[in-house]
Design a protein around this motif. Structure first.
Motif, PDB file in Angstrom:
ATOM      1  N   ARG A  11      37.083  -9.898  18.465  1.00 35.61           N
ATOM      2  CA  ARG A  11      36.198 -10.509  19.458  1.00 35.61           C
ATOM      3  C   ARG A  11      36.409 -12.017  19.504  1.00 35.61           C
ATOM      4  N   ALA A  12      36.657 -12.617  18.352  1.00 40.50           N
ATOM      5  CA  ALA A  12      36.924 -14.062  18.324  1.00 40.50           C
ATOM      6  C   ALA A  12      38.226 -14.388  19.052  1.00 40.50           C
ATOM      7  N   ILE A  13      39.234 -13.548  18.883  1.00 41.29           N
ATOM      8  CA  ILE A  13      40.524 -13.773  19.547  1.00 41.29           C
ATOM      9  C   ILE A  13      40.377 -13.659  21.063  1.00 41.29           C
ATOM     10  N   THR A  14      39.511 -12.746  21.532  1.00 37.08           N
ATOM     11  CA  THR A  14      39.355 -12.564  22.977  1.00 37.08           C
ATOM     12  C   THR A  14      38.860 -13.827  23.661  1.00 37.08           C
ATOM     13  N   ARG A  15      38.223 -14.718  22.927  1.00 39.14           N
ATOM     14  CA  ARG A  15      37.734 -15.962  23.539  1.00 39.14           C
ATOM     15  C   ARG A  15      38.867 -16.882  23.952  1.00 39.14           C
TER      16      ARG A  15
END
Length: 389
Positions: free
Chosen positions: A334-338
């Motif tokens: 989820r952090a990478i999707t930012r």
């Protein structure tokens, strides 16, 4: 090199770029790049034919709706109640019921994949029905190799049994609390209405990132990029001149895809066209910037295509919320999707198509896409200047 002064001293070579931004040079570069794009069949295919193909695929070939799922109904009891329950399974459009009298007939079909599950109406069905809930009425067996479909078959089969049984108790008192679900924005729960707006983001990613990376890398391969960089044009003029035609292609492709979505595939357009164009224009900034950065680092088309695929297309497809819910992903992912611009664009597209102009959603997404785009362009400009030196 015109407009550039060079001198040496004891500290080593230094360069001072004195070239200034000139609108006439920019127009000449844009005109040259536009002619080059129009003369390249592959560019036109990617810009105008590929969006139609992708939208057709996501509208008709790809569906998240579970309809007409093949299931077996094993009717072991000859009683009238069992026959009525079997008829209830046959009467639903969501399950494609195939009847048998022995569970061994459907077990092999479940293993082979011909069926996604089966329901067994046992021999003592009438006795279980008379006991009113002390024992389960039916047995539901599903194929766990398809977890989502298995859950769907189980839940819908339970619903058929419960609805049929509720119809038997005509004289029962009405329930004190009635639950009536309502779905906002997509009340028919058609996956097409969520997939097609997301597919527009995939199309824009391909046009912005992959097409730009390939076109500029092709110039590095042919040696024409060095000739352009040696002209009096500044790095900013060259980059803008390269990207403006593909920006226009991307916007035209967006308009065509939106028209197909609304008039051909029946996706509602509850927001405004101005909001859609603004969102698309801002998304093109990180898409083009990423393609330009890739072409600056990889000077051949094959490597540029591979990097664009792994850093542009696949994240947009897998990590943008297009197919898979971001909230269901592990926290590190989820952090990478930012960092994926398509995440913000997909969210905005679904909002503008299905909900309307909700600027509380648009503004943070616009800011995020613009910030990522500026970062890509700053890095790409530095890489291009280093190539020039």
């Amino acid at each position: 090199m015109n407009g550039t002064t060079k001198h040496k001293d004891g500290n080593g070579p230094q360069q001072t770029d004195l070239r200034h931004f000139d609108l006439r040079r920019l127009i000449a570069l844009v005109t040259k790049e536009s002619y080059q794009a129009l003369r390249d069949p592959s560019t036109l295919l990617i810009a105008f034919v590929l969006p139609v193909v992708l939208l057709l695929l996501f509208a008709y070939a790809v569906s998240l709706d579970a309809k007409d799922v093949r299931v077996g109904v094993v009717l072991e009891s000859p009683g009238a109640a069992a026959q009525e329950l079997a008829a209830a399974f046959a009467g639903t459009k969501f399950l494609d019921a195939h009847f048998a009298h022995d569970r061994r007939e459907v077990a092999d079909q479940l293993v082979s994949g011909d069926l996604r599950g089966y329901v067994v109406i046992p021999q003592d069905f009438e006795q279980r029905l008379a006991q009113r809930g002390s024992e389960p009425l039916v047995q539901i067996v599903t194929d766990g190799s398809y977890p989502n479909t298995a859950n769907y078959v189980e839940n819908y089969a339970r619903g058929v049994v419960q609805s049929w049984r509720a119809g038997l108790d005509v004289g029962a008192p009405a329930q004190a609390v009635m639950l009536e679900p309502r779905y906002w924005f997509n009340p028919e729960l058609e996956s097409r209405r969520a997939l097609i707006p997301g597919a527009i983001a995939i199309v824009m990613t391909i046009i912005g990132t992959m097409l730009t990376a390939l076109v500029v890398a092709r110039e590095w391969e042919r040696g024409t990029m060095e000739a352009v960089l040696s002209t009096p044009a500044s790095v900013a003029e060259i980059l803008i001149g390269k990207l403006l035609p593909y920006f226009v292609l991307g916007m035209l492709s967006t308009l065509g895809a939106a028209a197909l979505a609304v008039f051909v595939f029946g996706v509602p357009m509850r927001g405004s066209l101005a909001a859609l164009l603004l969102l698309s224009a801002v998304f093109m900034v990180p898409a083009l910037g990423q393609g330009l950065l890739i072409s600056s680092l990889a000077r051949n088309q094959f490597l540029a295509a591979q990097i664009a695929l792994f850093s542009g297309f696949l994240p947009a497809f897998m990590l943008s919320g297009f197919l898979y819910e971001i909230d269901a992903m592990p926290a590190p992912i989820r952090a990478i999707t930012r960092l994926v611009p398509a995440r913000y664009f997909v969210d905005s597209l679904k909002t503008v198509f299905l909900a309307g102009d909700i600027w509380a959603v648009f503004l943070p997404n616009l800011a995020a896409m613009a910030a990522i785009g500026v970062l890509f362009f700053v890095i790409a400009k530095r890489a291009t200047r280093k190539n020039l030196e």
